[in-house]
Scaffold this motif. Sequence first.
Motif, mmCIF file in Angstrom:
data_model
loop_
_atom_site.group_PDB
_atom_site.id
_atom_site.type_symbol
_atom_site.label_atom_id
_atom_site.label_comp_id
_atom_site.label_asym_id
_atom_site.label_seq_id
_atom_site.Cartn_x
_atom_site.Cartn_y
_atom_site.Cartn_z
ATOM 1 N N GLY A 1 0.817 -1.212 0.000
ATOM 2 C CA GLY A 1 0.000 0.000 0.000
ATOM 3 C C GLY A 1 0.849 1.259 0.000
ATOM 4 O O GLY A 1 0.514 2.255 -0.667
ATOM 5 N N ILE A 2 1.968 1.216 0.711
ATOM 6 C CA ILE A 2 2.891 2.359 0.763
ATOM 7 C C ILE A 2 3.473 2.601 -0.626
ATOM 8 O O ILE A 2 3.548 3.732 -1.102
ATOM 9 C CB ILE A 2 4.025 2.101 1.787
ATOM 10 C CG1 ILE A 2 3.469 1.833 3.181
ATOM 11 C CG2 ILE A 2 5.045 3.225 1.791
ATOM 12 C CD1 ILE A 2 2.635 2.922 3.774
ATOM 13 N N ASN A 3 3.891 1.510 -1.275
ATOM 14 C CA ASN A 3 4.429 1.613 -2.640
ATOM 15 C C ASN A 3 3.405 2.223 -3.583
ATOM 16 O O ASN A 3 3.716 3.136 -4.349
ATOM 17 C CB ASN A 3 4.845 0.224 -3.157
ATOM 18 C CG ASN A 3 6.253 -0.132 -2.788
ATOM 19 O OD1 ASN A 3 7.192 0.564 -3.146
ATOM 20 N ND2 ASN A 3 6.402 -1.229 -2.070
ATOM 21 N N ALA A 4 2.180 1.702 -3.537
ATOM 22 C CA ALA A 4 1.130 2.187 -4.441
ATOM 23 C C ALA A 4 0.845 3.664 -4.203
ATOM 24 O O ALA A 4 0.726 4.452 -5.152
ATOM 25 C CB ALA A 4 -0.144 1.361 -4.262
ATOM 26 N N ARG A 5 0.735 4.042 -2.963
ATOM 27 C CA ARG A 5 0.463 5.451 -2.647
ATOM 28 C C ARG A 5 1.616 6.357 -3.065
ATOM 29 O O ARG A 5 1.397 7.468 -3.530
ATOM 30 C CB ARG A 5 0.210 5.628 -1.152
ATOM 31 C CG ARG A 5 -1.104 5.054 -0.697
ATOM 32 C CD ARG A 5 -1.268 5.302 0.780
ATOM 33 N NE ARG A 5 -2.488 4.698 1.265
ATOM 34 C CZ ARG A 5 -3.044 5.023 2.403
ATOM 35 N NH1 ARG A 5 -2.490 5.926 3.188
ATOM 36 N NH2 ARG A 5 -4.149 4.432 2.794
ATOM 37 N N ALA A 6 2.844 5.887 -2.882
ATOM 38 C CA ALA A 6 4.005 6.696 -3.272
ATOM 39 C C ALA A 6 4.041 6.896 -4.778
ATOM 40 O O ALA A 6 4.316 8.000 -5.262
ATOM 41 C CB ALA A 6 5.294 6.047 -2.783
ATOM 42 N N VAL A 7 3.749 5.835 -5.520
ATOM 43 C CA VAL A 7 3.787 5.910 -6.985
ATOM 44 C C VAL A 7 2.712 6.848 -7.522
ATOM 45 O O VAL A 7 2.958 7.638 -8.430
ATOM 46 C CB VAL A 7 3.654 4.498 -7.611
ATOM 47 C CG1 VAL A 7 3.394 4.569 -9.104
ATOM 48 C CG2 VAL A 7 4.914 3.679 -7.334
ATOM 49 N N ASN A 8 1.500 6.802 -6.945
ATOM 50 C CA ASN A 8 0.421 7.653 -7.462
ATOM 51 C C ASN A 8 0.379 9.040 -6.821
ATOM 52 O O ASN A 8 -0.534 9.813 -7.078
ATOM 53 C CB ASN A 8 -0.942 6.946 -7.364
ATOM 54 C CG ASN A 8 -1.470 6.840 -5.948
ATOM 55 O OD1 ASN A 8 -1.080 7.586 -5.050
ATOM 56 N ND2 ASN A 8 -2.362 5.897 -5.736
ATOM 57 N N GLY A 9 1.373 9.343 -5.981
ATOM 58 C CA GLY A 9 1.458 10.674 -5.392
ATOM 59 C C GLY A 9 0.586 10.871 -4.163
ATOM 60 O O GLY A 9 0.478 11.979 -3.647
ATOM 61 N N GLY A 10 0.007 9.802 -3.653
ATOM 62 C CA GLY A 10 -0.870 9.906 -2.490
ATOM 63 C C GLY A 10 -0.150 9.841 -1.156
ATOM 64 O O GLY A 10 -0.779 9.905 -0.104
ATOM 65 N N LEU A 11 1.176 9.702 -1.180
ATOM 66 C CA LEU A 11 1.947 9.634 0.061
ATOM 67 C C LEU A 11 3.325 10.227 -0.161
ATOM 68 O O LEU A 11 4.017 9.866 -1.120
ATOM 69 C CB LEU A 11 2.089 8.168 0.523
ATOM 70 C CG LEU A 11 2.948 7.942 1.763
ATOM 71 C CD1 LEU A 11 2.279 8.522 3.013
ATOM 72 C CD2 LEU A 11 3.233 6.457 1.957
ATOM 73 N N ASP A 12 3.708 11.119 0.730
ATOM 74 C CA ASP A 12 5.062 11.655 0.734
ATOM 75 C C ASP A 12 5.912 10.683 1.559
ATOM 76 O O ASP A 12 5.763 10.610 2.787
ATOM 77 C CB ASP A 12 5.071 13.058 1.347
ATOM 78 C CG ASP A 12 6.448 13.679 1.386
ATOM 79 O OD1 ASP A 12 7.443 12.960 1.613
ATOM 80 O OD2 ASP A 12 6.539 14.902 1.205
ATOM 81 N N LEU A 13 6.756 9.909 0.884
ATOM 82 C CA LEU A 13 7.579 8.922 1.580
ATOM 83 C C LEU A 13 8.499 9.559 2.616
ATOM 84 O O LEU A 13 8.763 8.955 3.657
ATOM 85 C CB LEU A 13 8.409 8.115 0.584
ATOM 86 C CG LEU A 13 7.706 6.943 -0.090
ATOM 87 C CD1 LEU A 13 8.611 6.299 -1.132
ATOM 88 C CD2 LEU A 13 7.253 5.909 0.922
ATOM 89 N N GLY A 14 8.969 10.763 2.354
ATOM 90 C CA GLY A 14 9.823 11.453 3.312
ATOM 91 C C GLY A 14 9.097 11.718 4.624
ATOM 92 O O GLY A 14 9.648 11.502 5.705
ATOM 93 N N GLU A 15 7.850 12.166 4.533
ATOM 94 C CA GLU A 15 7.055 12.399 5.744
ATOM 95 C C GLU A 15 6.784 11.087 6.471
ATOM 96 O O GLU A 15 6.862 11.014 7.696
ATOM 97 C CB GLU A 15 5.727 13.077 5.391
ATOM 98 C CG GLU A 15 5.869 14.535 5.025
ATOM 99 C CD GLU A 15 4.520 15.178 4.699
ATOM 100 O OE1 GLU A 15 3.462 14.538 4.902
ATOM 101 O OE2 GLU A 15 4.543 16.321 4.235
ATOM 102 N N PHE A 16 6.442 10.049 5.719
ATOM 103 C CA PHE A 16 6.189 8.741 6.320
ATOM 104 C C PHE A 16 7.442 8.245 7.042
ATOM 105 O O PHE A 16 7.375 7.765 8.176
ATOM 106 C CB PHE A 16 5.755 7.740 5.246
ATOM 107 C CG PHE A 16 5.477 6.375 5.784
ATOM 108 C CD1 PHE A 16 4.258 6.075 6.355
ATOM 109 C CD2 PHE A 16 6.448 5.373 5.717
ATOM 110 C CE1 PHE A 16 3.997 4.803 6.863
ATOM 111 C CE2 PHE A 16 6.206 4.107 6.227
ATOM 112 C CZ PHE A 16 4.971 3.824 6.799
ATOM 113 N N TYR A 17 8.590 8.368 6.399
ATOM 114 C CA TYR A 17 9.852 7.903 6.980
ATOM 115 C C TYR A 17 10.220 8.723 8.211
ATOM 116 O O TYR A 17 10.702 8.178 9.207
ATOM 117 C CB TYR A 17 10.961 7.950 5.931
ATOM 118 C CG TYR A 17 12.236 7.270 6.345
ATOM 119 C CD1 TYR A 17 12.279 5.897 6.523
ATOM 120 C CD2 TYR A 17 13.397 8.004 6.542
ATOM 121 C CE1 TYR A 17 13.456 5.256 6.890
ATOM 122 C CE2 TYR A 17 14.574 7.384 6.906
ATOM 123 C CZ TYR A 17 14.598 6.012 7.090
ATOM 124 O OH TYR A 17 15.768 5.385 7.452
ATOM 125 N N SER A 18 9.964 10.016 8.181
ATOM 126 C CA SER A 18 10.211 10.852 9.362
ATOM 127 C C SER A 18 9.363 10.385 10.538
ATOM 128 O O SER A 18 9.834 10.358 11.681
ATOM 129 C CB SER A 18 9.912 12.321 9.062
ATOM 130 O OG SER A 18 10.868 12.845 8.180
#
Length: 196
Positions: free
Chosen positions: A103-120
């Motif tokens: 789900g994280i991958n899918a959201r990151a690819v479609n722009g629905g998740l900022d991976l940097g914010e998630f990782y922080s």
Amino acid sequence: MKDLDELIDSLKFEKQIQLEDMPSIDLYMDQVIQLFENTFGETRRNEEEKILTKTMINNYAKGNLFFPVKKKKYTRGHLILISLIYQLKGSLSITDIKGVLSGINARAVNGGLDLGEFYSAFLALSAENEREFRAEAGIRSSGAAREAGRLQGGDEELEKTLLIASLVNMSNMYRRLAEKLADELQKESLDALENK
């Protein structure tokens, strides 16, 4: 028994790849491996232990644990996901990790998740976990000392063995809960796909 705080300090739990440690340019695989070696090299249990290898990265890519790599270069997003895989693989199977990160991958690819914010957010929880772990380890150590003191011939060896058994027991409970949550997450994802 050796001072518990010294033992915990020697484990280097604070070693994490921070966002600011990740270059803004894309990296080749050897550079990714070097970044992980530089960060986690001190955390090895022994010299033979591998932090990250080309085979591992290739297997993660083939297993779709992270979104596809372009032109053999790894983005900051890939580094974040590889770092999460590195953390998760100590307790979860590759299949579970794939399910957890899909789900994280899918959201990151479609722009629905900022991976940097998630990782922080993950790094903040990791720092909080380390502080709480220190307190909890002290409680487990005191319990082991108390129980060893009740045993005939109770000594440091028995105390340490009881502490090891207690820590493994706690670890197993946390791992089993994580697995149960991973199963639920995968089931929810499958249900969502079926309802589309």
